[in-house]
Design a protein around this motif. Structure first.
Motif: not given
Length: 143
Positions: A94, A97-98, A101-102, A115
């Motif tokens: 996670d 992935e975060k 995304h940034k 996403k």
């Protein structure tokens, strides 16, 4: 000075600028988490960022110039590099992935699509796509 010295210098500068941009994105929420710090350390090693540059960028990440890619293909190439760094350890979690995304938002991709873009990017890198396959896959992910 030889042409190879110029190339090496330019390549190092691009890598350092790339690293600084990533640190700035990681610091966008005001803190670098342990997982972000591990990623940043690994990235600095992989990009051959000097210890001096590393410390200067972490100390004052806002003062380092950011050279964002202008063309769509350049943004995809940067996304490809970043995704490969995120996937370097072969683990998808996670926090990574975060962070991806940034990176997508920082590269100028619309927040609504981040996403989907990051999921597709991770899938392509996991399947060892070349840069050309990666670009084609992202450009044609809705087909």
């Amino acid at each position: 000075m030889s042409i190879s010295d110029l190339y090496d210098s330019g390549f190092r500068k691009r890598n350092t600028d790339h690293f600084a941009a990533i640190v700035r994105v990681a610091m966008s929420d005001g803190v670098i988490t342990d997982s972000e710090k591990e990623f940043i350390d690994r990235l600095a090693r992989n990009l051959d960022v000097t210890e001096t540059d590393y410390k200067a960028i972490l100390k004052d990440h806002g003062s380092h110039p950011i050279n964002p890619p202008v063309s769509y293909d350049s943004r995809l190439e940067r996304l490809f590099d970043l995704t490969r760094m995120v996937w370097a350890d072969g683990v998808r979690d996670d926090a990574q992935e975060k962070l991806l995304h940034k990176f997508c938002v920082a590269l100028g991709f619309h927040a609504v699509n981040v996403k989907y873009i990051s999921d597709k990017a991770l899938e392509l890198v996991k399947n060892e796509a070349s840069l050309e396959e990666f670009q084609y896959g992202i450009k044609n992910m809705n087909q």
